[in-house]
Design an enzyme around this catalytic site. Sequence first.
Site, PDB file in Angstrom:
ATOM      1  N   ASP A  23     -57.282 -23.636 -86.036  1.00 28.42           N
ATOM      2  CA  ASP A  23     -58.186 -22.624 -86.565  1.00 28.42           C
ATOM      3  C   ASP A  23     -59.131 -22.255 -85.428  1.00 28.42           C
ATOM      4  OD1 ASP A  23     -59.960 -24.735 -86.390  1.00 28.42           O
ATOM      5  OD2 ASP A  23     -60.592 -24.684 -88.486  1.00 28.42           O
ATOM      6  N   HIS A  24     -60.174 -21.487 -85.737  1.00 28.96           N
ATOM      7  CA  HIS A  24     -61.136 -21.080 -84.710  1.00 28.96           C
ATOM      8  C   HIS A  24     -61.808 -22.289 -84.066  1.00 28.96           C
ATOM      9  CE1 HIS A  24     -63.077 -21.517 -88.566  1.00 28.96           C
ATOM     10  NE2 HIS A  24     -64.239 -21.706 -87.946  1.00 28.96           N
ATOM     11  N   CYS A  70     -58.311 -28.618 -85.230  1.00 28.59           N
ATOM     12  CA  CYS A  70     -59.428 -27.924 -85.878  1.00 28.59           C
ATOM     13  C   CYS A  70     -60.698 -28.616 -85.379  1.00 28.59           C
ATOM     14  CB  CYS A  70     -59.297 -27.922 -87.402  1.00 28.59           C
ATOM     15  SG  CYS A  70     -59.335 -29.533 -88.199  1.00 28.59           S
ATOM     16  N   GLY A  71     -61.795 -28.459 -86.085  1.00 28.65           N
ATOM     17  CA  GLY A  71     -63.027 -29.075 -85.604  1.00 28.65           C
ATOM     18  C   GLY A  71     -62.926 -30.583 -85.573  1.00 28.65           C
ATOM     19  N   THR A  72     -62.386 -31.151 -86.632  1.00 25.94           N
ATOM     20  CA  THR A  72     -62.299 -32.614 -86.745  1.00 25.94           C
ATOM     21  C   THR A  72     -60.875 -33.144 -86.750  1.00 25.94           C
ATOM     22  OG1 THR A  72     -62.182 -32.414 -89.147  1.00 25.94           O
ATOM     23  CG2 THR A  72     -64.386 -32.693 -88.193  1.00 25.94           C
ATOM     24  N   GLY A  73     -59.910 -32.295 -87.010  1.00 22.90           N
ATOM     25  CA  GLY A  73     -58.517 -32.730 -87.214  1.00 22.90           C
ATOM     26  C   GLY A  73     -58.241 -33.100 -88.664  1.00 22.90           C
ATOM     27  N   GLY A 108     -59.124 -31.684 -91.768  1.00 21.14           N
ATOM     28  CA  GLY A 108     -58.634 -30.674 -92.714  1.00 21.14           C
ATOM     29  C   GLY A 108     -57.190 -30.322 -92.426  1.00 21.14           C
ATOM     30  N   MET A 109     -56.845 -30.237 -91.149  1.00 19.57           N
ATOM     31  CA  MET A 109     -55.462 -29.943 -90.767  1.00 19.57           C
ATOM     32  C   MET A 109     -54.523 -31.015 -91.296  1.00 19.57           C
ATOM     33  SD  MET A 109     -55.014 -27.144 -89.194  1.00 19.57           S
ATOM     34  CE  MET A 109     -55.555 -25.938 -87.984  1.00 19.57           C
ATOM     35  N   HIS A 150     -45.069 -46.938 -85.765  1.00 20.06           N
ATOM     36  CA  HIS A 150     -45.027 -47.538 -87.104  1.00 20.06           C
ATOM     37  C   HIS A 150     -44.853 -46.512 -88.228  1.00 20.06           C
ATOM     38  CE1 HIS A 150     -47.132 -51.590 -85.932  1.00 20.06           C
ATOM     39  NE2 HIS A 150     -46.258 -51.186 -85.023  1.00 20.06           N
ATOM     40  N   ARG A 196     -38.514 -52.792 -89.745  1.00 22.36           N
ATOM     41  CA  ARG A 196     -39.299 -53.006 -90.965  1.00 22.36           C
ATOM     42  C   ARG A 196     -40.135 -51.781 -91.322  1.00 22.36           C
ATOM     43  NH1 ARG A 196     -42.296 -55.058 -86.822  1.00 22.36           N
ATOM     44  NH2 ARG A 196     -44.574 -54.930 -86.942  1.00 22.36           N
ATOM     45  N   HIS A 197     -40.380 -50.921 -90.340  1.00 20.20           N
ATOM     46  CA  HIS A 197     -41.205 -49.741 -90.609  1.00 20.20           C
ATOM     47  C   HIS A 197     -40.419 -48.646 -91.327  1.00 20.20           C
ATOM     48  CE1 HIS A 197     -44.191 -51.611 -88.135  1.00 20.20           C
ATOM     49  NE2 HIS A 197     -43.360 -51.668 -87.107  1.00 20.20           N
TER      50      HIS A 197
END
Length: 145
Positions: free
Chosen positions: A8-9, A65-68, A70-71, A98, A132-133
């Site tokens: 985003d912006h 995005c600003g924080t990651g 919301g994406m 993992h 196992r993962h």
Amino acid sequence: MKIIAGSDHGGLSLKRVLVERMRGQGHEVVDAGTDSTASCDYPDYAFLVARAVAAGEAEFGLLVCGTGQGMAMAANRVPGVRAAVVSDSFTAHATREHNDANVLCLGERVVGAGLAAELLDTFLSARFEGGRHAGRVAKMGQLGG
Ligand code: RB5
């Protein structure tokens, strides 16, 4: 590798830097937008990238995005997508090894460009360990994801 990137912006500047970096490394990178600093809605770009990864049109997705956050929340609503917000080096490889994460989410307001480049390189070069993962990852898919 084929990679699809979106922002985003709030993540535009960092996405541009990382798209150029990946292209310089020889990856085939599609930039799904935004390409403007005008305010926009992160779910629109998260869904574009997530759907492309789920459809196998790209091996990995990058969302900024600003924080990651919301994406990642939006991308993880698309079945087959395992999006991880990463801001440290251990998580950058562990979430591939993992969780078989297929979308990397970064926050431009959280990590600087130098660290972001390192996190991206680490994420792209790490490999899912299976074993196992694999059963655990398959279990996540049982609930439509
Ligand atoms: C946009 O201001 C900001 O909310 C967005 O980039 C992101 O941080 C949301 O998770």
